[in-house]
Design a protein around this motif. Structure first.
Motif, short mmCIF file in Angstrom:
data_model
loop_
_atom_site.label_atom_id
_atom_site.label_comp_id
_atom_site.label_asym_id
_atom_site.label_seq_id
_atom_site.Cartn_x
_atom_site.Cartn_y
_atom_site.Cartn_z
N GLY A 277 0.76 -1.24 0.00
CA GLY A 277 0.00 0.00 0.00
C GLY A 277 0.79 1.28 0.00
N TYR A 416 3.00 -1.10 8.33
CA TYR A 416 1.83 -1.94 8.05
C TYR A 416 1.51 -2.86 9.22
CZ TYR A 416 5.74 -4.93 6.62
OH TYR A 416 6.92 -5.63 6.57
N ASP A 510 -8.36 -4.46 5.33
CA ASP A 510 -7.74 -3.18 5.63
C ASP A 510 -7.55 -2.42 4.32
OD1 ASP A 510 -6.26 -1.32 7.51
OD2 ASP A 510 -4.67 -1.77 6.07
N ASP A 511 -8.14 -1.24 4.24
CA ASP A 511 -8.10 -0.48 2.99
C ASP A 511 -6.69 -0.04 2.62
OD1 ASP A 511 -10.81 -0.70 2.55
OD2 ASP A 511 -11.30 1.11 3.69
N LYS A 512 -5.88 0.33 3.60
CA LYS A 512 -4.57 0.88 3.30
C LYS A 512 -3.61 -0.18 2.79
CE LYS A 512 -2.97 4.39 5.38
NZ LYS A 512 -2.43 5.38 6.35
N THR A 513 -3.51 -1.30 3.50
CA THR A 513 -2.58 -2.35 3.08
C THR A 513 -3.21 -3.32 2.09
OG1 THR A 513 -3.20 -3.81 4.91
CG2 THR A 513 -1.41 -2.24 5.31
#
Length: 523
Positions: A277, A416, A510-513
């Motif tokens: 990400g 992360y 998880d949206d970011k990773t």
């Protein structure tokens, strides 16, 4: 004592206490990070003989005491990080003593202490279960000793302080390399600098080269090599060239990583790995412009400033002035020598340039050197008050940037892992709701170390050892099953199993990773 001097001391001690308090807090509350979990799984969670396995990630001065602390205090993040906290305390105390010796009890004491204690890259490793902080602690203690003895003039074999302190400095430098092999760079630079300044001497008190070399070998090289080789020889005989290719391929990448980790810590992507990400600064963004300014202007200017300062102080004529400038020569030459050694290895031997965490020693060396030479310039041109003002303003700007980057949630280089504990709890809660006596888990390599650490951390015998499935990091467990045969499968887009089955449901994302966990009902 003047009130201003007392206030400077109190502020410096307050900075020391604050930095150490933050380190203790982070060691207690932050979830285990990927690299920390690897250290535990590879070297500490098995027989004592695993401590003797060689790999650059086995930071020997850390892993041996960490084995003891996790045995005595149990398997938990704080116990694993206790040796690092000890190194942090030694580093901060040594930094205070060194800065007070070099800068007195004024404003520069406070600013130098803040710049060395609050640097965000260093603060990350004040809590992380690695050997970097122990290495920095050894380096700072050695610099304290060398700064003291280098002011005495030329080495005198009949003086107990010279022979004793030279041997102690050599042994502690050897321990810095034991803490982390990357410290071989400042150790070599400092050793050559110390030899030139303390053993060879200077005109008027210049020792014959043969005599200086004999004294240097006897009182410095032999003690340091004896301790270093005694500890490291079981590891050194296992070393292979391919184990050291873990760096950056160009000078600009090296400078960019070093600049970003300290000065743009807060304003660049907080996910270190591109495959999990990380988003590089957008073309034309202010972050990228500042990065370019740091890489192509600011860091080269700092290097040239220190280099010019070293050239000036080495050609000082008066003997008295030479003694006063001993710290400038010591720190400046060590800083320039460390960079020169890195560049030489990169250009000639084609060794990868170090990541920022592999070159933490450059932060204290260049910070102290820059302040020493700025003070010297101000002293040589006392009528030009602009020099003093500019030095103070730059130092305040740096400290402000450091303070704004204060972080107690994650380690930037393993950011992360902020979700690692949530990942484990999602699986634990779902397995409990399903009353699974044994839960089989597998998937991407990125969370394998953390999950296996949490198995031991929480005595989760119901959870089988994590299997790496899919070559997300170049390899796969030889006994790995098909994704559909696990109870829980962890994946990022690169190893998505694409299971379209009524038995499959997503229990975490998880949206970011872009990490997802699917639960697979048993047939």
């Amino acid at each position: 004592m003047k009130k201003s001097a007392l206030l400077a001391q109190l502020l410096s001690i307050a900075i020391l206490a604050f930095a150490f308090g933050v380190a203790v807090y982070r060691a207690k509350v932050q979830p285990i990070a990927h690299d920390e979990a690897i250290i535990y799984n590879w070297y500490l969670d098995q027989g004592v003989y695993h401590l003797l396995f060689f790999d650059p990630s086995n930071h020997v001065l850390f892993t041996f005491p960490a084995k003891l602390t996790t045995r005595v205090f149990g398997v938990n993040e704080f116990a694993l990080r206790m040796p690092t906290l000890f190194g942090t305390l030694v580093y901060l105390i040594a930094t205070y003593l060194l800065c007070r010796r070099l800068f007195g009890d004024g404003l520069l004491l406070v600013l130098s202490m803040a710049m060395l204690a609050l640097n965000p890259e260093i603060m990350d490793f004040m809590a992380a279960a690695r050997g970097y902080m122990l290495g920095l602690a050894c380096l700072m203690v050695t610099l304290c000793i060398m700064a003291r003895v280098s002011e005495l003039g030329t080495f005198d074999a009949t003086a107990a302080q010279w022979t004793r302190d030279s041997g102690i400095a050599a042994v502690i430098l050897a321990l810095a390399v034991v803490a982390n092999l990357t410290f071989i760079t400042p150790v070599i630079a400092l050793s050559f600098t110390f030899f030139a300044l303390a053993f060879l001497g200077y005109p008027g008190k210049h020792q014959p080269a043969a005599q200086a070399l004999r004294n240097f070998e006897r009182y410095f090289v032999v003690p340091g090599m004896a301790v270093g080789l005694f500890i490291l020889w079981p590891f050194a005989i296992q070393a292979r060239p391919g184990q050291f290719s873990r760096g950056l391929h160009s000078t600009s990448d090296f400078l960019r990583d070093a600049f970003t980790s300290s000065f743009l810590y807060k304003w660049t992507g907080d996910i270190y790995s591109p495959s999990l990400g990380a988003v590089p600064p957008a073309p034309g963004s202010w972050q990228l412009r500042i990065e370019d300014l740091g890489v192509y202007v600011l860091l080269p200017l700092l290097f040239c400033f220190v280099l010019a300062g070293v050239a000036c102080v080495f050609f000082a004529d008066a003997e008295k002035k030479r003694q006063e400038l001993a710290p400038c020569r010591l720190f400046g030459a060590a800083a320039i020598g460390s960079v020169a050694f890195i560049m030489l290895l990169g250009r000639v031997a084609k060794v990868d340039y170090p990541l920022s965490r592999f070159s933490l020693y450059l932060i204290p060396l260049f910070t102290i050197s820059g302040l020493l030479f700025a003070r010297e310039v101000a002293a040589r041109f006392p009528r030009y008050h602009l020099v003093r003002i500019l030095t103070v303003l730059i130092a305040i700007a740096v400290v402000t940037d450091y303070a704004l980057s204060l972080n107690t949630r994650y380690f930037r280089y393993n950011a992360y892992d902020l979700i690692s504990l949530d990942v484990y709890r999602a699986i634990a809660n779902d397995a409990k709701s399903r009353s699974l006596p044994k839960a089989r888990v597998g998937g991407t390599w990125w969370y394998e170390p953390e999950m296996n650490f949490f198995r031991r951390r929480y005595d989760a015998d119901w959870l089988t050892p994590y299997d790496v499935v899919g070559r997300s990091f170049g390899w796969q467990d030889p006994n790995a099953m098909a994704p559909a045969e696990y109870d829980y499968f962890l994946f990022i887009p690169g190893n998505d199993p694409a299971l379209a089955d009524p038995r499959v449901r997503t229990i975490y994302h998880d949206d970011k990773t872009q990490l997802s966990i699917i639960a697979i009902a048993r047939k």
